[in-house]
Write a protein that holds these residues in place. Sequence first.
Motif, short mmCIF file in Angstrom:
data_model
loop_
_atom_site.label_atom_id
_atom_site.label_comp_id
_atom_site.label_asym_id
_atom_site.label_seq_id
_atom_site.Cartn_x
_atom_site.Cartn_y
_atom_site.Cartn_z
N HIS A 218 0.87 -1.17 0.00
CA HIS A 218 0.00 0.00 0.00
C HIS A 218 0.91 1.23 0.00
CE1 HIS A 218 -2.81 3.02 1.40
NE2 HIS A 218 -3.79 2.18 1.06
N PRO A 219 0.55 2.29 -0.76
CA PRO A 219 1.45 3.46 -0.81
C PRO A 219 1.88 3.96 0.58
CG PRO A 219 -0.32 3.71 -2.39
CD PRO A 219 -0.60 2.45 -1.66
N LYS A 220 1.02 3.80 1.59
CA LYS A 220 1.42 4.33 2.92
C LYS A 220 2.53 3.49 3.55
CE LYS A 220 -2.73 4.21 4.70
NZ LYS A 220 -4.02 3.91 5.26
N PHE A 221 2.78 2.27 2.99
CA PHE A 221 3.87 1.44 3.54
C PHE A 221 5.22 1.78 2.88
CE2 PHE A 221 0.61 -2.27 4.07
CZ PHE A 221 0.11 -1.67 5.21
N GLU A 222 5.16 2.59 1.84
CA GLU A 222 6.33 2.79 0.98
C GLU A 222 7.57 3.28 1.74
OE1 GLU A 222 5.35 5.21 -2.37
OE2 GLU A 222 6.94 4.25 -3.53
N SER A 223 7.35 4.18 2.71
CA SER A 223 8.52 4.79 3.38
C SER A 223 8.84 4.17 4.73
CB SER A 223 8.27 6.29 3.57
OG SER A 223 7.90 6.86 2.34
N VAL A 224 8.20 3.05 5.05
CA VAL A 224 8.47 2.41 6.34
C VAL A 224 9.88 1.81 6.31
CG1 VAL A 224 7.84 0.44 7.83
CG2 VAL A 224 6.05 1.91 6.85
N THR A 225 10.69 2.16 7.33
CA THR A 225 12.06 1.64 7.35
C THR A 225 12.26 0.50 8.36
OG1 THR A 225 12.58 3.46 8.83
CG2 THR A 225 13.22 3.73 6.51
N ASN A 248 6.72 -12.08 1.86
CA ASN A 248 5.78 -11.09 1.34
C ASN A 248 6.01 -9.71 1.97
OD1 ASN A 248 3.44 -10.17 -0.10
ND2 ASN A 248 2.32 -10.27 1.83
N LEU A 249 6.44 -9.69 3.24
CA LEU A 249 6.66 -8.40 3.90
C LEU A 249 7.77 -7.60 3.20
CD1 LEU A 249 6.36 -9.31 7.71
CD2 LEU A 249 4.68 -8.19 6.24
N ARG A 250 8.67 -8.32 2.54
CA ARG A 250 9.73 -7.62 1.79
C ARG A 250 9.12 -6.78 0.67
NH1 ARG A 250 15.11 -9.88 1.65
NH2 ARG A 250 15.08 -9.60 -0.61
N SER A 251 8.07 -7.30 0.01
CA SER A 251 7.44 -6.52 -1.06
C SER A 251 6.49 -5.46 -0.51
CB SER A 251 6.64 -7.39 -2.03
OG SER A 251 6.99 -8.71 -1.93
N CYS A 252 5.80 -5.80 0.60
CA CYS A 252 4.86 -4.82 1.15
C CYS A 252 5.59 -3.58 1.69
CB CYS A 252 4.05 -5.43 2.29
SG CYS A 252 2.99 -6.75 1.77
N PHE A 253 6.79 -3.82 2.24
CA PHE A 253 7.56 -2.71 2.84
C PHE A 253 8.91 -2.66 2.10
CE2 PHE A 253 4.68 -4.33 6.08
CZ PHE A 253 4.05 -3.17 6.52
N PRO A 254 8.91 -2.09 0.89
CA PRO A 254 10.08 -2.26 0.01
C PRO A 254 11.39 -1.69 0.52
CG PRO A 254 8.45 -0.74 -0.93
CD PRO A 254 7.82 -1.34 0.26
N ILE A 255 11.33 -0.65 1.42
CA ILE A 255 12.63 -0.11 1.87
C ILE A 255 12.93 -0.48 3.33
CG2 ILE A 255 12.57 1.80 0.18
CD1 ILE A 255 12.27 3.65 2.76
N ALA A 322 11.73 -13.68 23.46
CA ALA A 322 12.90 -12.92 23.02
C ALA A 322 12.52 -11.98 21.88
CB ALA A 322 13.99 -13.89 22.53
N ILE A 323 13.42 -11.02 21.63
CA ILE A 323 13.29 -10.18 20.44
C ILE A 323 14.29 -10.73 19.42
CG2 ILE A 323 13.57 -7.87 19.47
CD1 ILE A 323 13.07 -6.76 22.34
N PHE A 324 13.77 -11.13 18.27
CA PHE A 324 14.63 -11.57 17.16
C PHE A 324 14.91 -10.33 16.31
CE2 PHE A 324 11.95 -15.26 18.24
CZ PHE A 324 12.92 -16.23 18.48
N ASP A 325 16.19 -10.00 16.19
CA ASP A 325 16.57 -8.79 15.47
C ASP A 325 16.96 -9.20 14.04
OD1 ASP A 325 17.54 -6.30 14.79
OD2 ASP A 325 18.64 -6.03 16.69
N LEU A 326 16.15 -8.81 13.08
CA LEU A 326 16.33 -9.31 11.71
C LEU A 326 16.75 -8.19 10.74
CD1 LEU A 326 12.98 -11.33 11.53
CD2 LEU A 326 15.20 -12.16 12.29
N LYS A 327 17.61 -8.56 9.82
CA LYS A 327 18.09 -7.61 8.81
C LYS A 327 17.71 -8.14 7.44
CE LYS A 327 22.48 -6.57 7.50
NZ LYS A 327 23.87 -6.78 7.72
N ARG A 328 17.21 -7.27 6.58
CA ARG A 328 16.83 -7.71 5.23
C ARG A 328 18.05 -8.25 4.48
NH1 ARG A 328 13.17 -5.87 0.75
NH2 ARG A 328 12.01 -4.76 2.31
N ARG A 329 17.89 -9.44 3.90
CA ARG A 329 18.97 -9.97 3.06
C ARG A 329 18.92 -9.25 1.73
NH1 ARG A 329 20.70 -14.91 5.46
NH2 ARG A 329 18.87 -15.93 6.30
N MET A 330 20.07 -8.83 1.23
CA MET A 330 20.08 -8.09 -0.04
C MET A 330 20.24 -9.05 -1.21
SD MET A 330 19.39 -5.12 0.62
CE MET A 330 19.20 -4.13 2.06
#
Length: 330
Positions: A218-225, A248-255, A322-330
């Motif tokens: 959704h356009p409002k998700f576009e700038s979510v970091t 799918n979350l990778r595409s919903c929140f592209p950046i 626990a908190i799992f701290d995840l980083k997007r794989r490039m």
Amino acid sequence: MTSAFLFNATIAGAAVAAAFQLGLMEELDRGNEVDIASYCVQHDLHLGCTFQIARALQCFKIAVLDVETLTLRQGTAFHEINEDRGYFIWLACGYGYALQNLGRLARNENRSADMDGRSLVKRDGQLVGMAAGEYGRRHVDQFFNSVFVPRNQQIIADLGCGSAARIIEIAQQNPHVKAIGVDCDSDVIKLAARNVDASGLGGRIELVCDDVTQLRFHPKFESVTTIFSFFMGHDLWPRRRCLAVLENLRSCFPIARRMLICDTYRSDLEPSAVPPVFTLGFELLHAVMRQDIPSCAEWMSLFGESGWECVDLHPIGIPYSAIFDLKRRM
Ligand SMILES: C[S@@+](CC[C@H](N)C(=O)[O-])C[C@H]1O[C@@H](n2cnc3c(N)ncnc32)[C@H](O)[C@@H]1O
């Protein structure tokens, strides 16, 4: 262990939840001595019923009840129980129906093929959300605040936001941060909307009623970091479905580069061991809802295959969580 102890403890657990809902725990927490008769008049409560709630608290040293003056004050167990009061609301009120119908709900015949676990078990979503906010404030926030420090102008998304307590607090403490809360339960979103309105942060917090397993860009998700999710991750299992959602979350929140998943995992405790608070209820009720709870190792193996790399694991104050701290794989 005696049957009397077990029976009375069941009642005392419900009494803690009731005392919290009636504001009595808060009064005692302030160090006040509560005059039960005037408290009942002030809050339009039935005196006999409130007295019995107080008596149940007294039996477990949560409060001291003076029957001459009808006053209530903190008992020696008050602090520990008060710290954990959210768990009692969660169990006795949020999942009261499931406890009342446990035997019936265990029968396969009571579940039709098109029924998901949630529709099998009536639960009070607003109270579950409120309880999670309460135990989150006491047992999660300090850990989360040391893991996540928002940057100026950042836009964050909270998936399964519940009462929106967490994004409200972040927005209050960081005047240039915006937030989006997503939750699939329309009653919960109503509760979150009331809380956002009351906080006056409507200009910086948006709420979306949607199912994370069906989420679309959704356009409002576009700038979510940064995305985070608290106590919803297990709802995405079984494994294959959870893997698809993370992809799918990778595409919903592209950046979005970072995702923090905070969750309770399966304890795998021996049946003979005495579990800490929450664990037994959490595992039992999710089994009733036919919901798999992954172990910590199962989460880690899933991350290994997902488009998110787990770079850190931070234990929190809730048992087996626990908190799992995840980083997007490039
Ligand atoms: C235990 S509550 C936690 C609420 C909040 N994150 C907190 O920590 O206070 C889990 C929340 O996730 C929501 N939820 C569960 N499955 C979901 C899904 N598939 N999509 C969106 N929300 C979901 C529930 O409605 C509930 O509000």
